[in-house]
Every structure is written in structure tokens, then in C-alpha cells.
Design a protein around this motif. Structure first.
Motif, PDB file in Angstrom:
ATOM      1  N   VAL A 106      30.712 -11.096 -33.658  1.00 41.85           N
ATOM      2  CA  VAL A 106      31.668 -11.034 -34.773  1.00 41.85           C
ATOM      3  C   VAL A 106      33.063 -11.505 -34.360  1.00 41.85           C
ATOM      4  O   VAL A 106      34.021 -11.365 -35.121  1.00 41.85           O
ATOM      5  N   GLY A 107      33.167 -12.068 -33.147  1.00 39.96           N
ATOM      6  CA  GLY A 107      34.412 -12.716 -32.748  1.00 39.96           C
ATOM      7  C   GLY A 107      35.369 -11.889 -31.922  1.00 39.96           C
ATOM      8  O   GLY A 107      36.504 -12.318 -31.682  1.00 39.96           O
ATOM      9  N   GLU A 108      34.917 -10.707 -31.469  1.00 42.63           N
ATOM     10  CA  GLU A 108      35.797  -9.879 -30.655  1.00 42.63           C
ATOM     11  C   GLU A 108      35.731 -10.299 -29.180  1.00 42.63           C
ATOM     12  O   GLU A 108      34.797 -10.967 -28.740  1.00 42.63           O
ATOM     13  N   SER A 109      36.744  -9.882 -28.438  1.00 38.63           N
ATOM     14  CA  SER A 109      36.820 -10.122 -26.999  1.00 38.63           C
ATOM     15  C   SER A 109      37.460  -8.897 -26.364  1.00 38.63           C
ATOM     16  O   SER A 109      37.981  -8.010 -27.063  1.00 38.63           O
ATOM     17  N   LEU A 110      37.447  -8.837 -25.043  1.00 38.81           N
ATOM     18  CA  LEU A 110      38.143  -7.732 -24.380  1.00 38.81           C
ATOM     19  C   LEU A 110      39.617  -7.750 -24.733  1.00 38.81           C
ATOM     20  O   LEU A 110      40.240  -6.696 -24.915  1.00 38.81           O
ATOM     21  N   THR A 111      40.188  -8.931 -24.866  1.00 44.50           N
ATOM     22  CA  THR A 111      41.605  -9.048 -25.225  1.00 44.50           C
ATOM     23  C   THR A 111      41.867  -8.497 -26.622  1.00 44.50           C
ATOM     24  O   THR A 111      42.802  -7.724 -26.836  1.00 44.50           O
ATOM     25  N   SER A 112      41.042  -8.873 -27.595  1.00 44.60           N
ATOM     26  CA  SER A 112      41.268  -8.399 -28.965  1.00 44.60           C
ATOM     27  C   SER A 112      41.042  -6.895 -29.083  1.00 44.60           C
ATOM     28  O   SER A 112      41.733  -6.206 -29.839  1.00 44.60           O
ATOM     29  N   LEU A 113      40.090  -6.366 -28.323  1.00 47.07           N
ATOM     30  CA  LEU A 113      39.809  -4.929 -28.389  1.00 47.07           C
ATOM     31  C   LEU A 113      40.960  -4.103 -27.831  1.00 47.07           C
ATOM     32  O   LEU A 113      41.150  -2.946 -28.235  1.00 47.07           O
ATOM     33  N   ARG A 114      41.737  -4.680 -26.925  1.00 48.98           N
ATOM     34  CA  ARG A 114      42.867  -3.941 -26.349  1.00 48.98           C
ATOM     35  C   ARG A 114      43.972  -3.687 -27.376  1.00 48.98           C
ATOM     36  O   ARG A 114      44.830  -2.831 -27.154  1.00 48.98           O
ATOM     37  N   ASP A 115      43.945  -4.412 -28.477  1.00 50.44           N
ATOM     38  CA  ASP A 115      44.952  -4.231 -29.521  1.00 50.44           C
ATOM     39  C   ASP A 115      44.471  -3.319 -30.645  1.00 50.44           C
ATOM     40  O   ASP A 115      45.195  -3.121 -31.622  1.00 50.44           O
ATOM     41  N   GLN A 116      43.260  -2.782 -30.520  1.00 50.74           N
ATOM     42  CA  GLN A 116      42.679  -2.007 -31.608  1.00 50.74           C
ATOM     43  C   GLN A 116      42.645  -0.508 -31.286  1.00 50.74           C
ATOM     44  O   GLN A 116      42.574  -0.111 -30.123  1.00 50.74           O
ATOM     45  N   HIS A 117      42.684   0.300 -32.347  1.00 51.88           N
ATOM     46  CA  HIS A 117      42.475   1.736 -32.232  1.00 51.88           C
ATOM     47  C   HIS A 117      40.980   1.991 -32.403  1.00 51.88           C
ATOM     48  O   HIS A 117      40.415   1.692 -33.462  1.00 51.88           O
ATOM     49  N   ILE A 118      40.367   2.558 -31.373  1.00 54.68           N
ATOM     50  CA  ILE A 118      38.909   2.688 -31.322  1.00 54.68           C
ATOM     51  C   ILE A 118      38.530   4.154 -31.140  1.00 54.68           C
ATOM     52  O   ILE A 118      39.138   4.868 -30.339  1.00 54.68           O
ATOM     53  N   TYR A 119      37.513   4.578 -31.872  1.00 53.52           N
ATOM     54  CA  TYR A 119      37.025   5.949 -31.754  1.00 53.52           C
ATOM     55  C   TYR A 119      35.550   5.960 -31.376  1.00 53.52           C
ATOM     56  O   TYR A 119      34.747   5.209 -31.945  1.00 53.52           O
ATOM     57  N   LEU A 120      35.208   6.820 -30.404  1.00 51.08           N
ATOM     58  CA  LEU A 120      33.817   7.037 -30.021  1.00 51.08           C
ATOM     59  C   LEU A 120      33.550   8.541 -29.955  1.00 51.08           C
ATOM     60  O   LEU A 120      34.284   9.262 -29.257  1.00 51.08           O
ATOM     61  N   PRO A 121      32.524   9.035 -30.644  1.00 52.22           N
ATOM     62  CA  PRO A 121      32.155  10.451 -30.531  1.00 52.22           C
ATOM     63  C   PRO A 121      31.299  10.704 -29.294  1.00 52.22           C
ATOM     64  O   PRO A 121      30.156  11.152 -29.370  1.00 52.22           O
ATOM     65  N   PHE A 127      29.308   4.251 -20.851  1.00 51.66           N
ATOM     66  CA  PHE A 127      29.886   3.265 -21.767  1.00 51.66           C
ATOM     67  C   PHE A 127      31.387   3.493 -21.932  1.00 51.66           C
ATOM     68  O   PHE A 127      32.171   2.536 -21.935  1.00 51.66           O
ATOM     69  N   VAL A 128      31.800   4.743 -22.073  1.00 52.20           N
ATOM     70  CA  VAL A 128      33.235   5.047 -22.142  1.00 52.20           C
ATOM     71  C   VAL A 128      33.922   4.621 -20.852  1.00 52.20           C
ATOM     72  O   VAL A 128      35.008   4.017 -20.885  1.00 52.20           O
ATOM     73  N   ASP A 129      33.295   4.906 -19.713  1.00 51.99           N
ATOM     74  CA  ASP A 129      33.868   4.488 -18.429  1.00 51.99           C
ATOM     75  C   ASP A 129      33.982   2.975 -18.352  1.00 51.99           C
ATOM     76  O   ASP A 129      34.974   2.443 -17.835  1.00 51.99           O
ATOM     77  N   HIS A 135      40.074  -1.898 -19.250  1.00 52.77           N
ATOM     78  CA  HIS A 135      41.436  -1.704 -19.777  1.00 52.77           C
ATOM     79  C   HIS A 135      41.482  -1.606 -21.298  1.00 52.77           C
ATOM     80  O   HIS A 135      42.477  -1.982 -21.918  1.00 52.77           O
ATOM     81  N   ILE A 136      40.390  -1.096 -21.900  1.00 54.39           N
ATOM     82  CA  ILE A 136      40.419  -0.756 -23.329  1.00 54.39           C
ATOM     83  C   ILE A 136      40.962   0.674 -23.390  1.00 54.39           C
ATOM     84  O   ILE A 136      40.221   1.649 -23.418  1.00 54.39           O
ATOM     85  N   ARG A 137      42.277   0.789 -23.373  1.00 54.35           N
ATOM     86  CA  ARG A 137      42.923   2.083 -23.180  1.00 54.35           C
ATOM     87  C   ARG A 137      43.169   2.844 -24.480  1.00 54.35           C
ATOM     88  O   ARG A 137      43.327   4.058 -24.466  1.00 54.35           O
ATOM     89  N   ASN A 138      43.233   2.126 -25.593  1.00 53.97           N
ATOM     90  CA  ASN A 138      43.592   2.772 -26.851  1.00 53.97           C
ATOM     91  C   ASN A 138      42.360   3.393 -27.492  1.00 53.97           C
ATOM     92  O   ASN A 138      41.968   3.055 -28.606  1.00 53.97           O
ATOM     93  N   LEU A 139      41.738   4.308 -26.730  1.00 52.98           N
ATOM     94  CA  LEU A 139      40.502   4.952 -27.140  1.00 52.98           C
ATOM     95  C   LEU A 139      40.763   6.401 -27.515  1.00 52.98           C
ATOM     96  O   LEU A 139      41.537   7.100 -26.852  1.00 52.98           O
ATOM     97  N   GLU A 140      40.083   6.832 -28.564  1.00 54.19           N
ATOM     98  CA  GLU A 140      40.014   8.253 -28.887  1.00 54.19           C
ATOM     99  C   GLU A 140      38.549   8.648 -28.726  1.00 54.19           C
ATOM    100  O   GLU A 140      37.662   8.053 -29.341  1.00 54.19           O
ATOM    101  N   VAL A 141      38.285   9.623 -27.850  1.00 53.47           N
ATOM    102  CA  VAL A 141      36.911  10.058 -27.612  1.00 53.47           C
ATOM    103  C   VAL A 141      36.810  11.553 -27.862  1.00 53.47           C
ATOM    104  O   VAL A 141      37.785  12.294 -27.719  1.00 53.47           O
ATOM    105  N   SER A 142      35.624  11.979 -28.265  1.00 54.43           N
ATOM    106  CA  SER A 142      35.416  13.396 -28.537  1.00 54.43           C
ATOM    107  C   SER A 142      33.953  13.744 -28.316  1.00 54.43           C
ATOM    108  O   SER A 142      33.097  12.863 -28.204  1.00 54.43           O
ATOM    109  N   ASP A 143      33.677  15.039 -28.287  1.00 53.40           N
ATOM    110  CA  ASP A 143      32.308  15.544 -28.264  1.00 53.40           C
ATOM    111  C   ASP A 143      32.174  16.633 -29.313  1.00 53.40           C
ATOM    112  O   ASP A 143      33.162  17.278 -29.682  1.00 53.40           O
ATOM    113  N   PHE A 144      30.958  16.839 -29.777  1.00 51.50           N
ATOM    114  CA  PHE A 144      30.650  17.973 -30.630  1.00 51.50           C
ATOM    115  C   PHE A 144      30.276  19.122 -29.697  1.00 51.50           C
ATOM    116  O   PHE A 144      29.195  19.137 -29.117  1.00 51.50           O
TER     117      PHE A 144
END
Length: 297
Positions: A106-121, A127-129, A135-144
Motif C-alpha cells: 500500500v506504499g508504506e516504508s520505514l520512513t513513512s511509518l516513522r511519521d505515523q501514530h501507530i497502535y498495537l494491542p 514484532f513490537v521489538d 526506529h518506529i518510535r511513535n508507538l502506543e502498545v497495550s495488553d488486555f
């Protein structure tokens, strides 16, 4: 690494060579069960060669999506029993690389992902590591964390995907790796993901899929926090790093019905990618590859 086929026998038959070339790096997109069912017989035939394809990975290594890193065979762990859950390399499994391959598509790259706000449950996963190492640092991660046996320290917070506490339109991208089969209210979880995505944002998700039917397979019904779930048949649990003893309960195995559900909730484009690529180390179970749901807000 449980692979026994020798280099001299690989591809000795013309038909085998043809099928291996077909799933060298194949990417198909489906928007309905009807469209998929037309291709299903051929896909099942190609899927018969997935173990030969895993031998190619064992002999040649793989090219990691997004990063472009070539991973040598000695750094790859393969279990022939479950290719979707193996081909472990660089901390990622086959189904993780299916996600990153779709991101490339869909046209993403590591560079483009670094500018995005990303959430992973998820928090305590390779994968998070992997994302953080790149350097995809703008991550919000959580667990149930309800009924968790192990509570991760300093790596995330408690979130219920059916009742997220995040503000609306907060994230550009939500990635759910094998989560939807475990949520007790799948429609509500999709509504919540839709709410926290900005307009134009994207949800990518993997899950064990009932690919041969439209309807979801209901395994258990939620009856409240203080009540035991109502099971339909034998309870099913999957491995969970924060519930290593009992695992995580499966409530449903989504079928193609999930596309209809996402459309009803309001996602503007819904589709299923089927990624089959021994070049990139993406191989599946009965089918040659891995399904990735792609829902655009």
C-alpha cells in the motif's frame, strides 16, 4: 530447523518448479467470499507445495519486507507443523511479515511509518521489538491484563479493545496481530478501532480465518466479567506470552463475514490480502500464504 528436503531434489519435477515459482512472491486481494471461492481450488493446489517452499527458505534465506534485510538460513527457525506460526527470523513470524508485506503493497516504508501514530494491542512480542529496532518510535502498545499471569513492567498499559480509553481520531495505523479471535465482542472491537483511527487511517489485522465460509465460527459467548463464558463445544485456547499456563480463550474464528461487519461499521474500503511469498518468508497452513485484513477508515 525441521526441513529435510535436499537441494538436489528440490524442483526436480517441472510441475513442482512451476508451483514454487507461483508462490515465490504472490499477492492477491479479495473483497468478498464469492470472489475468493472461485480461486480456492487453485489456491489449495498451490498450498500443497508450501513445505517445498519452506525448503527454499531454509536453503536460500529470506528478504525481510520493509527493511530489505537479507536474512541467512542459519538465522531462521522453521517448524514444518505450522508455517504460519514459524519461519521465525529477526523476531518476526511468517504472519508478521505478511503484515509488513501488505504495508509495502500500500506504499508504506520505514520512513513513512516513522511519521505515523501507530497502535498495537500487544507489548511483549518480537514484532513490537522489530518495529522499535527500526526506529518506529511513535508507538502506543497495550495488553488486555484482566486475569493475566504475567504483567509486563514498563512496556504498555491495560486496554480492552472493546472499550479503548484513547481519544477519537488519534491513530494513523492500528495493527492487530492475531487478536480478533480472542475479543469477546468483535463488532464492538471493530467499532472502537474505527473510532480511534483518523479519517484515512488504516487497520491491518491477522487472525486464524475460516476462509472456506462466510460466517464466523463462534467458539464461546461472553456472559459478563463475573460469569464463565458459554462454550460451544470444547473450549479453545491459544498461546499467550502473558498467560503462559492457560493461554488466551478463543471466542470466534472470523470468516468472510468480517468484511460485511467492517463495512456496516463505516470503513470505506475493506479487503483481504493473501500474501504467499517464500522470497519474504510468508507461508501459511492449508493455503500457501497468510491472510491480512485491510480496512480503510
Amino acid at each position: 530447523m525441521a526441513v529435510s528436503t535436499s537441494p538436489t531434489s528440490l524442483g526436480s519435477e517441472p510441475k513442482l518448479r512451476k508451483e514454487l515459482l507461483r508462490i515465490h512472491d504472490d499477492h492477491q486481494v479479495f473483497t468478498s467470499f464469492e470472489a475468493f471461492s472461485v480461486q480456492l481450488p487453485a489456491l489449495m493446489q498451490w498450498g500443497r507445495h508450501r513445505h517445498d517452499a519452506s525448503t527454499c527458505v531454509a536453503l536460500l534465506g529470506l528478504l525481510e519486507p520493509l527493511s530489505g534485510v537479507q536474512i541467512e538460513p542459519r538465522w531462521i527457525r522453521i517448524s514444518r507443523d505450522n508455517l504460519r506460526e514459524s519461519l521465525l527470523a529477526g523476531g518476526c513470524l511468517s504472519r508478521h511479515r505478511a503484515i509488513t508485506r501488505v504495508l509495502e503493497h500500500v506504499g508504506e516504508s520505514l520512513t513513512s511509518l516513522r511519521d505515523q501514530h501507530i497502535y498495537l494491542p500487544e507489548t511483549s512480542t518480537g514484532f513490537v521489538d522489530w518495529l522499535r529496532r527500526h526506529h518506529i518510535r511513535n508507538l502506543e502498545v497495550s495488553d488486555f491484563l484482566q486475569d493475566a499471569e504475567i504483567v509486563p513492567v514498563g512496556v504498555g498499559n491495560h486496554q480492552n479493545l472493546c472499550a479503548l480509553t484513547y481519544s477519537s481520531h488519534r491513530f494513523d495505523l492500528v495493527i492487530c496481530n492475531d487478536v480478533f479471535e480472542h475479543v469477546y465482542d468483535l463488532p464492538r472491537a471493530l467499532e472502537e478501532v474505527y473510532r480511534v483511527l483518523r479519517p484515512g487511517g488504516r487497520l491491518l489485522a491477522t487472525f486464524p480465518m475460516a476462509f472456506g465460509q462466510h460466517e464466523n465460527i463462534i467458539k464461546a459467548e461472553f456472559r459478563g466479567v463475573q460469569q464463565m463464558a458459554l462454550f460451544r463445544g470444547e473450549p479453545e485456547y491459544h498461546g499467550d506470552p502473558i498467560r503462559p499456563t492457560r493461554g488466551s480463550l478463543v471466542y470466534q474464528i472470523p470468516g468472510w463475514q468480517i468484511l460485511d461487519l467492517a463495512s456496516m461499521i463505516g470503513f470505506s474500503a475493506v479487503m483481504m490480502h493473501l500474501v504467499s511469498s517464500w522470497k519474504c518468508g510468508v507461508l501459511g497452513g492449508d493455503l500457501p500464504g497468510v491472510f491480512v485484513a485491510d480496512f480503510l477508515r
